[in-house]
Design an enzyme around this catalytic site. Structure first.
Site, PDB file in Angstrom:
ATOM      1  N   HIS A 117       0.879  -1.169   0.000  1.00 13.49           N
ATOM      2  CA  HIS A 117       0.000   0.000   0.000  1.00 13.49           C
ATOM      3  C   HIS A 117       0.921   1.226   0.000  1.00 13.49           C
ATOM      4  O   HIS A 117       2.018   1.179   0.583  1.00 13.49           O
ATOM      5  CB  HIS A 117      -0.840  -0.041   1.276  1.00 13.49           C
ATOM      6  CG  HIS A 117      -1.924   0.971   1.374  1.00 13.49           C
ATOM      7  ND1 HIS A 117      -1.668   2.278   1.692  1.00 13.49           N
ATOM      8  CD2 HIS A 117      -3.264   0.882   1.216  1.00 13.49           C
ATOM      9  CE1 HIS A 117      -2.820   2.948   1.728  1.00 13.49           C
ATOM     10  NE2 HIS A 117      -3.798   2.120   1.447  1.00 13.49           N
ATOM     11  N   ASP A 193       3.493  -4.290   8.141  1.00 14.67           N
ATOM     12  CA  ASP A 193       2.222  -3.594   7.960  1.00 14.67           C
ATOM     13  C   ASP A 193       1.119  -4.632   8.201  1.00 14.67           C
ATOM     14  O   ASP A 193       0.875  -5.507   7.364  1.00 14.67           O
ATOM     15  CB  ASP A 193       2.156  -3.019   6.538  1.00 14.67           C
ATOM     16  CG  ASP A 193       0.821  -2.353   6.250  1.00 14.67           C
ATOM     17  OD1 ASP A 193      -0.117  -2.529   7.044  1.00 14.67           O
ATOM     18  OD2 ASP A 193       0.719  -1.667   5.210  1.00 14.67           O
ATOM     19  N   GLN A 196      -3.967  -5.393   7.062  1.00 21.01           N
ATOM     20  CA  GLN A 196      -4.907  -6.380   6.501  1.00 21.01           C
ATOM     21  C   GLN A 196      -4.743  -7.755   7.124  1.00 21.01           C
ATOM     22  O   GLN A 196      -5.441  -8.686   6.720  1.00 21.01           O
ATOM     23  CB  GLN A 196      -4.723  -6.480   4.972  1.00 21.01           C
ATOM     24  CG  GLN A 196      -4.984  -5.203   4.215  1.00 21.01           C
ATOM     25  CD  GLN A 196      -6.455  -4.746   4.270  1.00 21.01           C
ATOM     26  OE1 GLN A 196      -7.335  -5.454   4.750  1.00 21.01           O
ATOM     27  NE2 GLN A 196      -6.710  -3.539   3.789  1.00 21.01           N
ATOM     28  N   LYS A 219     -10.321  -1.002  10.457  1.00 18.33           N
ATOM     29  CA  LYS A 219     -10.428  -2.189   9.597  1.00 18.33           C
ATOM     30  C   LYS A 219     -10.726  -3.436  10.423  1.00 18.33           C
ATOM     31  O   LYS A 219     -10.807  -4.534   9.904  1.00 18.33           O
ATOM     32  CB  LYS A 219      -9.114  -2.396   8.831  1.00 18.33           C
ATOM     33  CG  LYS A 219      -8.838  -1.298   7.793  1.00 18.33           C
ATOM     34  CD  LYS A 219      -7.599  -1.621   7.012  1.00 18.33           C
ATOM     35  CE  LYS A 219      -7.041  -0.422   6.277  1.00 18.33           C
ATOM     36  NZ  LYS A 219      -7.835  -0.023   5.128  1.00 18.33           N
ATOM     37  N   CYS A 358      -4.612   2.203  -3.757  1.00 13.30           N
ATOM     38  CA  CYS A 358      -3.372   2.782  -3.193  1.00 13.30           C
ATOM     39  C   CYS A 358      -2.208   1.799  -3.317  1.00 13.30           C
ATOM     40  O   CYS A 358      -1.386   1.671  -2.395  1.00 13.30           O
ATOM     41  CB  CYS A 358      -3.546   3.178  -1.733  1.00 13.30           C
ATOM     42  SG  CYS A 358      -4.776   4.432  -1.491  1.00 13.30           S
TER      43      CYS A 358
HETATM   44  C1  LIG Z   1      -2.021  -2.940   3.700  1.00 10.95           C
HETATM   45  C2  LIG Z   1      -2.452  -1.561   4.075  1.00 10.95           C
HETATM   46  N1  LIG Z   1      -1.571  -0.735   4.644  1.00 10.95           N
HETATM   47  C3  LIG Z   1      -1.906   0.497   5.014  1.00 10.95           C
HETATM   48  C4  LIG Z   1      -3.175   0.982   4.827  1.00 10.95           C
HETATM   49  C5  LIG Z   1      -3.503   2.370   5.274  1.00 10.95           C
HETATM   50  O1  LIG Z   1      -4.430   2.313   6.298  1.00 10.95           O
HETATM   51  P1  LIG Z   1      -5.004   3.682   6.912  1.00 10.95           P
HETATM   52  O2  LIG Z   1      -5.697   4.373   5.778  1.00 10.95           O
HETATM   53  O3  LIG Z   1      -5.956   3.225   7.966  1.00 10.95           O
HETATM   54  O4  LIG Z   1      -3.856   4.436   7.430  1.00 10.95           O
HETATM   55  C6  LIG Z   1      -4.137   0.173   4.225  1.00 10.95           C
HETATM   56  C7  LIG Z   1      -5.481   0.680   3.951  1.00 10.95           C
HETATM   57  O5  LIG Z   1      -6.209   0.183   3.132  1.00 10.95           O
HETATM   58  C8  LIG Z   1      -3.766  -1.133   3.851  1.00 10.95           C
HETATM   59  O6  LIG Z   1      -4.640  -1.954   3.277  1.00 10.95           O
END
Ligand SMILES: Cc1ncc(COP(=O)(O)O)c(C=O)c1O
Length: 400
Positions: A117, A193, A196, A219, A358
């Site tokens: 992401h 990260d 997910q 999430k 993203c």
């Molecule tokens: C794998 C991953 N990392 C980071 C993010 C960013 O999350 P946030 O928008 O809650 O900061 C997302 C959001 O979809 C994500 O799927």
């Protein structure tokens, strides 16, 4: 493992009686129990934390601190000191990226991947300004990571490896445990990260042995406005806070300050009190269900969806069929993914995500789909019947 009535728990999510919600990877729904816990804060003990000696402030502080303990237990951390509340995953990752210094030119490389992401990509690219070299690990065309490819990139020059545990586009689980072990053998730190993964699979950061983990409350059934940064205990004194100010200090004089212990040290200003208390309730909710049950339920739905979509002639499905959570990306070749999502809403009342999610490096370089994909993401409140409706609707749209 206690079997759960997943049909019954839908009563906790009023929205599912109105729509078929398949966009949980973007943001999950929130059960009544979490909303009620947040309301209790606003209606019964609304006050700032760590500031007052009066009863309301004491109660708010206790509940806010308890949320740290709950999250620590949920992800298997050693102690609540390792749990820092931030705004979201993005802020948690930026926190670490901001704190990293080039203190040794012989260790100036950061490894991340094409799967990430943008939140776990741009903050590292930006560090090129500080003199870091960014190396990118390329997955296979189906998004899976080969350890042998990682071993070709890592060296004694690697300072940090930043990798997602689960792809937000393909849903595949990355072999992070092995990557962390290899990183440590080379003296490198590892940031995971978990945006997910934490909502969907049992996580134990201690067993995993990562140095940092980032995740988002919204999430995993929690409210928006709160995320978590896990920092392994041994690094707590080395990480520079991202922000400074009220609440972070033991003492201040006119020319110096002494920071207090974690987590207060890292949570400057009034923190996200209500969201954090809500996240604590979300963690209680997931714990009651059991993360093994969550994963089993999701796998059932996701296997059905993956197989159903793969069998439709005019549909491309991306990512591996196994070792994944309930995220499925696909395209109907003649249609823009946004059109697929719009038609799905119009004809079948189904909410999915469309676009690049993203993750443009993955879209452009690996999937070769610069317009992105349509993405269905499933969670505890989805049912087999909903997945069947989804497959039938895609069959219809594929004939357009
Ligand atoms: C794998 C991953 N990392 C980071 C993010 C960013 O999350 P946030 O928008 O809650 O900061 C997302 C959001 O979809 C994500 O799927």
């Amino acid at each position: 493992m206690i079997k759960l009535d997943f049909e019954k728990l839908r009563e906790d999510f009023p929205i599912v009686s109105k729509v078929i919600y398949m966009d949980s990877a973007a943001s999950s729904l929130t059960p009544r129990q979490v909303i009620e816990e947040i309301s209790r804060y606003y209606l019964e003990y609304r006050a700032n934390v760590h500031r007052g000696v009066h009863r309301l402030s004491q109660e708010a502080s206790e509940k806010y601190e308890l949320a740290h303990f709950k999250v620590a237990d949920f992800i298997g951390a050693n102690s609540e000191r390792e749990i820092i509340f931030t705004k979201n995953t993005t802020e948690s990752i930026n926190f670490i990226a901001n704190s990293i210094e080039l203190d040794n030119r012989n260790r100036n490389e950061i490894i991340t991947t094409y799967l990430e992401h943008h939140s776990n990509f741009i903050p590292w690219l930006r560090l090129r300004k500080k003199g870091f070299i960014i190396k990118l690990l390329k997955p296979k065309p189906d998004g899976t990571i080969e350890i042998a490819d990682f071993e070709k990139l890592i060296s004694n020059k690697t300072k940090l490896v930043a990798v997602t545990h689960v792809s937000n586009v393909l849903g595949n689980v990355v072999p992070v445990e092995e990557m962390i072990k290899i990183s440590h053998n080379f003296g490198a730190l590892c940031l995971i990260d978990g945006a997910q993964s934490v909502p969907h699979i049992p996580i134990n950061v201690k067993k995993m042995d990562c140095d940092f983990m980032a995740l988002s409350g919204h999430k995993m059934l929690g409210p928006t406005g709160v995320g978590v940064l896990y920092i392994k205990e041994e690094h707590l004194n080395d990480v520079e806070p991202f922000t400074f100010g009220g609440g972070t200090i033991e003492d201040v004089s006119i020319d110096s300050y002494k920071l207090t212990r974690s987590p207060e040290r890292f949570e400057a200003g009034t923190p996200p009190i209500a969201p954090a208390i809500g996240l604590g309730a979300a963690v209680d909710y997931l714990t009651k269900i059991g993360m093994e049950n969550v994963l089993e339920h999701e796998n059932k739905l996701s296997n059905l969806a993956f197989k159903g979509l793969s069998e439709i002639d005019n549909v491309e499905v991306y990512g591996p069929a196994e070792n994944k959570v309930g995220i499925i990306s696909f395209n109907i070749p003649n249609l823009n993914p946004h059109d697929v999502a719009l038609v799905l809403d119009n004809i079948a009342n189904i909410m999915i995500r469309s676009g690049h999610h993203c993750a443009l490096p993955l879209m452009k370089e690996i999937l070769k789909r610069p317009n992105g994909t349509a993405r269905a993401s499933l969670y505890i409140y989805n049912t087999i019947e909903e997945v069947k409706k989804f497959i039938d609707a895609i069959k219809e749209i594929s004939k357009i």
